[in-house]
Design a protein around this motif. Structure first.
Motif, PDB file in Angstrom:
ATOM      1  N   THR A 137       0.837  -1.201   0.000  1.00 35.46           N
ATOM      2  CA  THR A 137       0.000   0.000   0.000  1.00 35.46           C
ATOM      3  C   THR A 137       0.869   1.247   0.000  1.00 35.46           C
ATOM      4  N   GLU A 138       0.264   2.381  -0.247  1.00 36.78           N
ATOM      5  CA  GLU A 138       1.008   3.623  -0.336  1.00 36.78           C
ATOM      6  C   GLU A 138       1.695   3.959   0.994  1.00 36.78           C
ATOM      7  N   ASP A 139       0.958   3.747   2.086  1.00 34.32           N
ATOM      8  CA  ASP A 139       1.549   4.012   3.398  1.00 34.32           C
ATOM      9  C   ASP A 139       2.791   3.161   3.624  1.00 34.32           C
ATOM     10  N   THR A 140       2.623   1.885   3.378  1.00 32.55           N
ATOM     11  CA  THR A 140       3.749   0.965   3.556  1.00 32.55           C
ATOM     12  C   THR A 140       4.887   1.335   2.626  1.00 32.55           C
ATOM     13  N   TYR A 141       4.532   1.716   1.425  1.00 26.91           N
ATOM     14  CA  TYR A 141       5.560   2.084   0.442  1.00 26.91           C
ATOM     15  C   TYR A 141       6.415   3.241   0.952  1.00 26.91           C
ATOM     16  N   ARG A 142       5.737   4.312   1.410  1.00 24.94           N
ATOM     17  CA  ARG A 142       6.486   5.480   1.883  1.00 24.94           C
ATOM     18  C   ARG A 142       7.356   5.110   3.087  1.00 24.94           C
ATOM     19  N   ARG A 143       6.770   4.356   3.976  1.00 19.53           N
ATOM     20  CA  ARG A 143       7.502   3.970   5.173  1.00 19.53           C
ATOM     21  C   ARG A 143       8.730   3.135   4.821  1.00 19.53           C
ATOM     22  N   THR A 144       8.540   2.111   3.999  1.00 18.01           N
ATOM     23  CA  THR A 144       9.663   1.217   3.687  1.00 18.01           C
ATOM     24  C   THR A 144      10.735   1.940   2.873  1.00 18.01           C
ATOM     25  N   LEU A 145      10.314   2.825   1.993  1.00 15.53           N
ATOM     26  CA  LEU A 145      11.312   3.612   1.256  1.00 15.53           C
ATOM     27  C   LEU A 145      12.124   4.438   2.249  1.00 15.53           C
ATOM     28  N   GLY A 146      11.423   5.059   3.193  1.00 16.68           N
ATOM     29  CA  GLY A 146      12.114   5.835   4.227  1.00 16.68           C
ATOM     30  C   GLY A 146      13.075   4.975   5.036  1.00 16.68           C
TER      31      GLY A 146
ATOM     32  N   THR B  36      30.536  14.213   2.498  1.00 21.06           N
ATOM     33  CA  THR B  36      29.908  13.096   3.182  1.00 21.06           C
ATOM     34  C   THR B  36      28.837  13.610   4.142  1.00 21.06           C
ATOM     35  N   VAL B  37      29.173  14.698   4.840  1.00 19.76           N
ATOM     36  CA  VAL B  37      28.188  15.301   5.737  1.00 19.76           C
ATOM     37  C   VAL B  37      26.950  15.701   4.946  1.00 19.76           C
ATOM     38  N   LYS B  38      27.179  16.349   3.809  1.00 18.77           N
ATOM     39  CA  LYS B  38      26.053  16.813   2.998  1.00 18.77           C
ATOM     40  C   LYS B  38      25.188  15.636   2.540  1.00 18.77           C
ATOM     41  N   PHE B  39      25.862  14.568   2.105  1.00 19.94           N
ATOM     42  CA  PHE B  39      25.109  13.380   1.683  1.00 19.94           C
ATOM     43  C   PHE B  39      24.251  12.853   2.828  1.00 19.94           C
ATOM     44  N   LEU B  40      24.851  12.755   4.002  1.00 25.58           N
ATOM     45  CA  LEU B  40      24.130  12.188   5.144  1.00 25.58           C
ATOM     46  C   LEU B  40      22.944  13.072   5.524  1.00 25.58           C
ATOM     47  N   VAL B  41      23.173  14.382   5.529  1.00 24.19           N
ATOM     48  CA  VAL B  41      22.093  15.302   5.907  1.00 24.19           C
ATOM     49  C   VAL B  41      20.942  15.214   4.896  1.00 24.19           C
ATOM     50  N   ASP B  42      21.285  15.231   3.615  1.00 20.52           N
ATOM     51  CA  ASP B  42      20.239  15.149   2.583  1.00 20.52           C
ATOM     52  C   ASP B  42      19.438  13.861   2.714  1.00 20.52           C
ATOM     53  N   GLU B  43      20.153  12.766   2.937  1.00 19.40           N
ATOM     54  CA  GLU B  43      19.473  11.477   3.042  1.00 19.40           C
ATOM     55  C   GLU B  43      18.581  11.426   4.269  1.00 19.40           C
ATOM     56  N   CYS B  44      19.042  12.029   5.376  1.00 16.21           N
ATOM     57  CA  CYS B  44      18.225  12.048   6.584  1.00 16.21           C
ATOM     58  C   CYS B  44      16.955  12.868   6.350  1.00 16.21           C
ATOM     59  N   ASP B  45      17.108  14.001   5.673  1.00 18.39           N
ATOM     60  CA  ASP B  45      15.935  14.827   5.384  1.00 18.39           C
ATOM     61  C   ASP B  45      14.944  14.051   4.525  1.00 18.39           C
ATOM     62  N   ARG B  46      15.486  13.369   3.528  1.00 18.67           N
ATOM     63  CA  ARG B  46      14.626  12.604   2.623  1.00 18.67           C
ATOM     64  C   ARG B  46      13.890  11.510   3.406  1.00 18.67           C
ATOM     65  N   ALA B  47      14.631  10.816   4.248  1.00 14.08           N
ATOM     66  CA  ALA B  47      14.015   9.738   5.024  1.00 14.08           C
ATOM     67  C   ALA B  47      12.974  10.308   5.983  1.00 14.08           C
ATOM     68  N   ALA B  48      13.304  11.439   6.614  1.00  8.89           N
ATOM     69  CA  ALA B  48      12.389  12.018   7.593  1.00  8.89           C
ATOM     70  C   ALA B  48      11.061  12.401   6.944  1.00  8.89           C
ATOM     71  N   SER B  49      11.122  12.825   5.676  1.00 12.36           N
ATOM     72  CA  SER B  49       9.888  13.223   5.007  1.00 12.36           C
ATOM     73  C   SER B  49       9.004  12.028   4.683  1.00 12.36           C
ATOM     74  N   LEU B  50       9.579  10.851   4.725  1.00 12.26           N
ATOM     75  CA  LEU B  50       8.824   9.650   4.359  1.00 12.26           C
ATOM     76  C   LEU B  50       8.372   8.841   5.571  1.00 12.26           C
ATOM     77  N   LEU B  51       9.157   8.888   6.621  1.00  9.77           N
ATOM     78  CA  LEU B  51       8.900   7.995   7.753  1.00  9.77           C
ATOM     79  C   LEU B  51       7.792   8.541   8.652  1.00  9.77           C
ATOM     80  N   PRO B  52       7.030   7.668   9.304  1.00 13.13           N
ATOM     81  CA  PRO B  52       5.985   8.119  10.222  1.00 13.13           C
ATOM     82  C   PRO B  52       6.590   8.586  11.547  1.00 13.13           C
ATOM     83  N   LEU B  53       5.809   9.356  12.270  1.00 14.32           N
ATOM     84  CA  LEU B  53       6.272   9.876  13.548  1.00 14.32           C
ATOM     85  C   LEU B  53       6.451   8.746  14.562  1.00 14.32           C
TER      86      LEU B  53
END
Lengths: 1037, 583
Positions: free
Chosen positions: B132-141, B184-201
């Motif tokens: 499902t879409e919810d699961t998709y966003r979560r697992t991608l995150g 490397t810092v920039k990569f990590l920060v960007d990836e964290c932001d991306r993950a945070a936008s997808l993961l549930p609280l």
């Protein structure tokens, strides 16, 4: 063969022309020198039941009933048919040695003189002297080109690893030769030596090409005996053996152990563990419970382990049907002492001192816990002449094996010796004062537990092997053409059970405190996993064999074979073979042979499944040329042979489907709350497939000569060269940033060259009544890795490269001596050792890259690997009037063994070190208990003692990778066969009694460690090898 | 008769030739992508497995089978002779590019490969995933977060690293070089932001998902990355060897990095999802941070992200005082660590103070009795049918001659203390063994607060406030939970820095922070070069005499040790992989 045929035809025609029937045949039979021959068999033709043998004067007399022809036969002489008469004087012609011999080759037989491949054959009888329960152990020193290593002496688990012409491939699991028993892939270990007719080793491409994809490591063909026409002949052999362990690591007693343990603690700057009074008690044995002094070898190993072997076989038959039926049994007992009676325990102080009521809690043992191996083998080989042109044979073998071991849960097969090698003499009393078994922990407990209270484990192997074979001559289509088909079905079922029990064990300290470690669990039985393997083989062959004008000998073979192999958990494995062979020789002078195989194996991807393997060989019997015959009388036979060809190896460990990517349902992870928490399933990449994976290829060439001088000395010499390429190996240059270390695919990229020489010399001499023979053989094989995907080490680290070295070469540190003092260690010019805490007495490793540091970069090539490069055997024997004495020496060199880490560790938690090491250790300190200065610096050959088990002193180095070269007196046999005149009185045809010794003497460099030079590399425990004395007798009726 | 033989041969011929493709047997044991994506359970299984490279209690943290990372810092000494090699190499500085006593390089790249194997399907082939879409966003995150986390584990060890974002296969470029530290810092920060936008609280409505990454986990990782990037080791005019190697250096000093770090920590606080786990009242002596059953799986709101682990008593067996059955007493806190605990009133402990010295374990920061087994402490298993029969009173005896004293034991010299933190009172180690869930937290809220305190104080001092919150508020929250008094209102920036660093040392002890903190603060070279232990003599009047044992084990640290050396074998394989300075 052909000559015999001619003779027979001539004699037959003579027989028909003499129509006057004679009723009595009598006369004297002599050998070629005119000496009368005793015990020659004379039978009436067409009436085999009617026969006699010659007496001490070579005389015989036989009443003929049906025909007028007699058949005269004697071992070593040509069988002759003669028209009967009285006062016959027959001079038997000796069978020319080997000239007419037939040799088993791949998918057929050939005349020995026209064989051009590198083939060595040994007769079954020659292997009997080795009296091992496993046939693989009988080959050592007998067959040129074959190297064997016997890793363990445990009954039933003692097969040798076999190498033919050394090793040519990179991964150690894939070096096994292909072994065929009567043409079928079968386990040779359990075949009884008495049942073997011949044992053939195929070595070069000419000999092995017909096995194509599986031939590269060489092939061993075992042919079992078949029936012989004639009266039923019964042969029975019974032998009893006594085995003793060749050597064991010599152990310290408790006093010495405690003293040295203190020394190690002083070295490590730690408080002493044993006080003066402790030491005194160990010395005077005054406190057996708190201060035991256990001698495990003396207490638990008996001097001799018995073994009984018996074989009865019957062979015989008519011209329509012949049979060979054999039954044999073997019972080999382990070396542990018997403590099954409670009264047996009286020899221990710790039991004797118990109060009577506690003694009564011990019970007699109602089973035998000693390791043992029992085998019953029944073999029936029957040949039926269905019609003049049709032969049917039926071979059926069934076998039961029982392997028993002491009962230990999660049993390591060597468990008892593991414990024995590694337990300190003062670790526990055998029995504690409260009547329980002493222990230090679940792994270290009184051996009495195993011998009286831990049950046993029994493994059963049940094997059935059957083959039906039909051959049909097709002379009506084309003279010399025949077709045959074969169907084989083998089935092996293994299962086992365990009688489980765990008595209470407890720790009993030096202070006299007892704590329970394990409480008693009840007796129970449990099953050990069952395993079933079976294989089905179908084979169809078209053969052609014809002589044109007695000059052109042409042979041909077309064969197809399919093998399906089913092992427990694997999908069926399938091999499909198409084989062709053409042989041609002109007057047996010039010979040539072409072999080819087209094989498929289910181990590979569809596109990579089939391979074509050709070989071509040429031979020239120079001695058949007139110029030779006329000029060189010295050499009776001289043949040059050469071959070149390609064979493969599809053995890739136990891996199937290497070519596929795979994702396994493996990784699990916990998610959830307190109630739903569960392992969630995960899918991980488990294998990165390589769709191109395929078999290894071996391009082999061989040049050899066969020579024979004066009919007495025979020499065969070979030079061989093999380039093995497409060897399956993993890349080492792939960065771990790929993250596939766990699943890196194997690729066909390795290249190894292996070359060497083989020499075999046979010498037979008759000096008056004494027969004398020598057989010597040796093989030297040196391989070199030409390519393996290796980390590209810079030039200064050249010693880390494996490319250019032999497979399995030993890598480690080079030892330069000991650090003798702190001054030396702290000297700025001494390289800094990054491997651990350095003290005087530690091994000083060479700084090979000169960077001032001792670290991993200094590990590099140090010595030969485990597989010997040079091996050989020498058999010398003589016989005189029924007495026969022979001995066989065997040895190998250019090899090393890495001593097992646990043997090196002085004090692994509770373990004991070896006396050999301790007495030659480096020590320089003042003993605080006695104020005495201990200084062994001048005589030290081993490093200082330490309690740190991960110390760099134990890392692989020239100090513990030692030469494993050895020389053994492998067999000595003395036998006496009753002379004919006595035999006649007893109505026997043969009675031999013999005494044999095996592994009689051993010369090597590993005595300090108590390990056998053939034992497994880096092994911490093993069931030691045996020295065996055997007495036995063979009776033929 | 002959005809029979022909029949037999004919049958054989048929047998051999009848199968058209005898090799056609599908190897069913192997699963391929199609099969994984054939249902949602298997599809999610691919994501589940991505977690498996996280370290856990079963592996006993980072240094291998038995040693904790704390035993190579000034927190503790490892006391087993069977696993000392790894520890010895670290503490004696006997490690180099040929011998790195830490398996992270291989492990983390394996985890990264796993994420890369599946991420393309999530990023480009949404339509084939049966979820499902919810699961998709979560697992991608989750996949993005885990890949970033694995990279971070390498980043803190090695500095700038090869960043791998695709599956490498035979034929691909093998010579992948390192990114700079800043990239490397920039990569990590960007990836964290991306993950945070997808993961549930949180997973409050899906309790079976507790333990999965959340938005808070991604933001907590980002907070830590930015804290590291702002720290003196790399946020400086020169790198730690006075050079300009951008693989281990941010390229210059920039105060604003502290602000970014403070903001990132604030983002976690602002989620309003986390709070400090209420401290168990005095007298009860187990301090759970979400490690055990009682705060298990979601009910502990201090726990941001960690590895949930099965029921186990390895931790208890490995660390319980030696005198108990089956106890190994491996991790022994140092005297230096014990001394660092303040008095209850917030004053430092002082051996020169006779009151302190005569009874050194009373009136201390309560956490001392939660973290450390010390002499005279009661053996604390409450359901104690398991009192060891040998020890009638169940007291810890580390005095000379006592049951838990190292001098009576053969297995190494100890410090006089044993580790209690992470051991559950519920678990038992002898008799009928009772096992307890042991979760290992990577991020918990106390760290977030201390991250915030440190970054805010460094940027603007004690009074600098982000949306009304300042550094004193953050550190006081942590101290308060431990019954410690608040810091002085007039505290200076320098004083507060010291207090924050001390608070991290105490609060986050044994949680794999100290090892990195002393590096990023660039103080490792100035710390003591050894650790101290304690010998306790029991006097006839049952009082104790305390003899400090100085320098029982070395702590060699050279400047080059600030970062690990790149493994030599890897440098040999890959010419583009540059070594770290000093190695």
């Amino acid at each position: 063969m052909k000559k015999i045929l001619i003779v027979i035809v001539l004699i037959l025609s003579a027989g028909f022309s003499a129509l006057v029937a004679q009723n009595i045949a009598s006369g004297i039979i002599k050998d070629e020198t005119g000496e009368p021959l005793i015990g020659v068999t004379v039978t009436e033709k067409d009436n085999h039941a009617n026969g006699t043998i010659t007496d001490v004067n070579g005389k015989f007399s036989l009443n003929l009933k049906k025909s007028s022809t007699v058949i005269i036969s004697y071992i070593g002489y040509k069988t002759t048919e003669l028209l009967a008469s009285t006062n016959m004087i027959v001079a038997l012609e000796p069978e020319a040695i080997n000239i007419e011999e037939v040799v088993v080759v791949g998918y057929g037989t050939q005349r020995k003189e026209t064989v051009i491949g590198a083939v060595t054959t040994v007769k079954g009888e020659q292997l009997e002297a080795a009296v091992s329960s496993n046939l693989s152990n009988s080959l050592a020193g007998r067959v040129s080109g074959v190297t064997t290593l016997m890793g363990s002496g445990r009954p039933g688990i003692n097969e040798s690893t076999i190498f033919i012409r050394g090793i040519s491939t990179l991964s150690s699991g894939n070096t096994n030769p292909l072994i065929l028993v009567d043409g079928v892939e079968r386990d040779m270990g359990a075949v009884d030596a008495e049942d073997i007719e011949s044992f053939t080793v195929l070595k070069d491409a000419a000999a092995t090409a017909v096995y194509g994809i599986r031939g590269a490591n060489g092939v061993i063909l075992i042919t079992t005996r078949r029936g012989q026409e004639g009266k039923a002949r019964i042969s029975a052999t019974v032998q009893q053996s006594f085995s003793e362990l060749i050597r064991l690591p010599t152990r310290l007693n408790s006093y010495k152990f405690a003293t040295l343990r203190n020394e190690a603690l002083i070295n490590d700057g730690m408080p002493l563990e044993y006080s003066m009074s402790d030491l005194q008690k160990y010395k005077d044995h005054s406190a057996p419970y708190t201060h035991p002094d256990n001698d495990y070898a003396a207490d638990f190993l008996r001097t001799f382990a018995p073994k009984i072997q018996a074989n009865v076989n019957i062979t015989g038959g008519t011209d329509k049907i012949t049979y060979f039926i054999s039954g044999n049994m073997l019972n080999e007992q382990g070396i542990l002492k018997d403590y099954s009676k409670v009264s047996d325990l009286e020899r221990f102080d710790t039991f004797r001192n118990l109060p009577e009521d506690l003694k009564r809690t011990f019970r007699d043992v109602p089973y035998d816990p000693n390791p043992s191996y029992e085998r019953f083998n029944l073999r029936t080989n029957v040949d039926i002449k269905v019609s003049k042109s049709t032969n049917l044979s039926l071979d059926l073998t069934s076998r039961i094996e029982k392997v028993r071991n002491i009962g230990i849960a999660n049993s390591n097969k060597q468990e008892f010796f593991t414990r024995f090698f590694r337990t300190a003499p003062n670790l526990f009393p055998y029995i504690t004062p409260n009547g329980k078994f002493g222990a230090q922990g679940g792994d270290n407990q009184s051996p009495l537990v195993y011998l009286t209270s831990a049950g046993y484990q029994l493994d059963n192997n049940n094997t059935i092997e059957g083959t039906i074979r039909l051959s049909q001559k097709l002379d009506f289509l084309l003279k010399g053409l025949s077709v045959d088909g074969q169907l084989s079905f083998d089935n092996l079922v293994s299962s086992g059970m365990r009688l489980n029990h765990r008595p209470e064990i407890g720790r009993y300290t030096r202070n006299g405190e007892y704590t329970v470690i394990n409480t008693e669990t009840d007796w129970s039985t449990g099953a050990i996993g069952k395993s079933i393997t079976r294989q089905l083989i179908t084979q169809l062959a078209l053969r052609y064999n014809h002589d044109f004008n007695k000059q052109h000998h042409v042979g041909g073979l077309l064969l197809t074979k399919q093998r399906q192999y089913y092992a427990n958990a694997l999908l069926p494995q399938l091999d499909l073979d198409y084989v062709g062979r053409i042989t041609y020789d002109y007057k047996r002078k010039y010979m040539t042979e072409v072999n080819m195989a087209y094989n498929g194996s289910s181990n590979f991807n569809k596109e990579k499944r089939f391979g074509f393997f050709p070989s071509f060989s040429l031979g020239w019997a120079v001695s058949e040329e007139n110029f030779w015959k006329d000029n060189i009388g010295l050499i009776d036979f001289f043949k040059i042979r050469g071959s070149v060809g390609e064979v493969g190896n599809d053995k890739l460990g136990n891996m199937q489907y290497f070519y596929q990517n795979s994702y396994g349902n493996g990784a699990t992870y916990n998610f959830g709350d307190a109630t739903t928490a569960a392992n969630a399933t995960g899918y991980l990449e488990t294998q990165l497939g390589n769709p191109y994976v395929t078999w290894e290829r071996a391009l082999k060439s061989n040049i050899g000569v066969d020579l024979q001088f004066f009919n007495k000395i025979k020499i065969a010499a070979d030079y061989f060269l093999e380039n093995r390429y497409d060897i399956l190996t993993k890349r080492n240059t792939i960065s771990q940033t790929w993250g596939v270390n766990y699943a890196l695919p194997a690729e066909n990229i390795g290249v190894v060259r292996n070359q060497g020489v083989e020499l075999e010399v046979n010498y037979n001499e008759k000096l008056g009544a004494v027969d004398f023979w020598i057989n010597a053989n040796m093989m030297y094989a040196k391989n070199k890795i030409l390519y393996m995907d290796e980390i590209p080490y810079p030039d200064e680290l050249y010693y880390k490269r494996q490319t250019g070295l032999s497979v399995g070469s030993r890598f480690g540190y080079v030892v330069e001596g000991f650090y003798q003092s702190w001054e030396e260690i702290n000297d700025p010019s001494t390289p800094i050792n990054l491997l651990g805490n350095v003290q005087p007495g530690d091994l000083k490793f060479a700084d090979r890259n000169g960077d001032g540091l001792i670290d991993d970069e200094d590990i590099g090539y140090i010595d030969y690997g485990k597989i010997p490069e040079l091996s050989g055997g020498l058999t010398i024997g003589a016989s005189y009037k029924g007495f026969s004495l022979s001995m066989m020496w065997q040895g190998s060199t250019f090899s090393t063994m890495r001593i097992g880490t646990s043997l090196l560790k002085e004090f692994e938690f509770s373990a004991d070190g070896l006396k050999g090491i301790h007495e030659k250790r480096w020590a320089y300190y003042t003993n605080p208990l006695t104020d005495e200065l201990v200084d062994t610096r001048d005589i030290a050959t081993y490093h200082r003692l330490t309690t740190d088990n991960n110390h760099f002193n134990h890392a692989t180095s020239t100090a513990n990778a030692l030469s494993s070269e050895y020389l053994r007196l492998k067999n000595v046999e003395f036998s006496y066969s009753l002379q004919q005149n006595l035999l006649q009185k007893l109505k026997l045809s043969r009675l031999t009694v013999f005494v044999r010794g095996n592994n009689v003497l051993l010369f090597d460099h590993l005595a300090d460690f108590g390990v056998d030079p053939e034992a497994e590399d880096n092994s911490n425990s093993f069931y030691p090898q045996h020295r065996v004395l055997t007495v036995g007798t063979t009776i033929n009726f | 008769m002959k005809s029979y033989s022909y029949i037999f041969l004919f049958v054989l011929t048929v047998l051999i030739s009848c199968k058209d493709d005898p090799f056609n047997q599908y190897p069913a044991q192997n699963v391929d992508f199609d099969r994984i994506f054939s249902d949602s359970i298997r599809t999610i299984g691919a994501v589940n497995a991505a977690y498996s490279k996280l370290t856990h209690v079963g592996r006993y943290f980072r240094l291998g089978s038995q040693a904790m990372q704390a035993t190579v810092t000034d927190e503790a000494k490892h006391a087993s002779s069977t696993t000392t090699k790894v520890v010895d190499d670290f503490v004696n500085g006997r490690w180099n590019a040929n011998n790195i006593p830490d398996p992270a390089w291989n492990d983390m790249y394996e985890g990264i490969r796993h994420c890369n194997l599946f991420l393309p399907f999530w990023e480009n082939q949404r339509d084939i995933l049966p979820i499902t879409e919810d699961t998709y966003r979560r697992t991608l995150g989750e996949l993005i977060f885990l890949r970033a986390f694995y990279h971070f584990e390498l980043f803190k060890r090695y500095g700038g690293i090869p960043i791998i974002t695709k599956v490498l296969n035979p034929g691909d470029d093998m010579q992948i070089g390192r990114e700079t530290y800043a990239n490397t810092v920039k990569f990590l920060v960007d990836e964290c932001d991306r993950a945070a936008s997808l993961l549930p609280l949180n997973y409050a409505s899906y309790t079976s998902h507790y333990g999965r990454a959340t938005r808070g986990a991604a933001l907590a990782l980002k907070s830590r990355v930015l804290l590291y990037a702002a720290s003196p080791l790399v946020n400086a005019e020169e790198d730690y060897l006075d050079g300009t190697d951008e693989l281990v250096w941010m390229g210059g000093y920039d105060k604003e990095r502290w602000k970014t770090a403070a903001d990132a920590a604030y983002d976690v606080i602002a989620l309003n999802e986390y709070q400090l786990y209420p401290y168990i009242p005095e007298g009860n002596d187990e301090y759970s941070f979400g490690y055990f059953n009682d705060a298990y799986y979601g009910t502990n709101r201090e726990f941001i992200f960690g590895r949930l682990w099965v029921q186990d008593n390895t931790m208890e067996k490995n660390n319980a005082p030696m005198g108990y059955q089956n106890a190994l007493g491996l991790t022994c806190p140092t005297q230096d660590f014990v001394d660092a605990f303040l008095m209850r009133d917030g004053q430092p402990f002082n051996w020169d103070n006779p009151v302190h010295a005569s009874n050194p374990y009373v009136n201390r920061d309560t956490r001392l009795s939660l973290y450390v087994y010390y002499n005279g402490m009661k053996w604390w298993y409450t359901n104690n049918r398991e009192y060891d029969s040998k020890k009638s009173f169940g007291l810890i005896e580390t005095y000379v001659g006592g049951a838990d004293d190292a001098s009576t034991l053969t297995d190494g010299v100890r410090t006089g203390y044993y580790l209690k933190k992470f051991s559950s009172r519920e678990a038992t180690i002898f008799g009928t063994e009772y096992k307890v869930n042991h979760n290992f937290g990577f991020f918990r809220y106390a760290e977030t607060l201390l991250n915030f305190a440190e970054a805010a104080n460094e940027y603007g001092g004690p009074t600098y406030s982000v949306h009304g919150l300042d550094a004193r508020w953050a550190i006081n929250a942590v101290r308060d939970r431990a019954y410690m008094p608040p810091v002085d209102d007039a505290v200076s920036q320098n004083e507060l820095r010291d207090l924050i660093r001390l608070e991290r040392r105490i609060e986050l002890a044994f949680e794999e922070h100290r090892f990195w903190d002393i590096r990023r603060w660039k103080i490792a070279t100035t710390l003591k070069k050894s650790i101290d232990g304690m010998q306790i003599i029991k006097n006839p009047d049952d009082s104790y005499t305390y003899n400090r044992q100085p320098a029982i084990e070395s702590r060699i640290f050279e400047k080059k040790h600030y970062f690990y050396p790149i493994p030599q074998t890897e440098i040999n394989r890959n010419a583009n992989l540059l070594p770290n300075p000093g190695w």
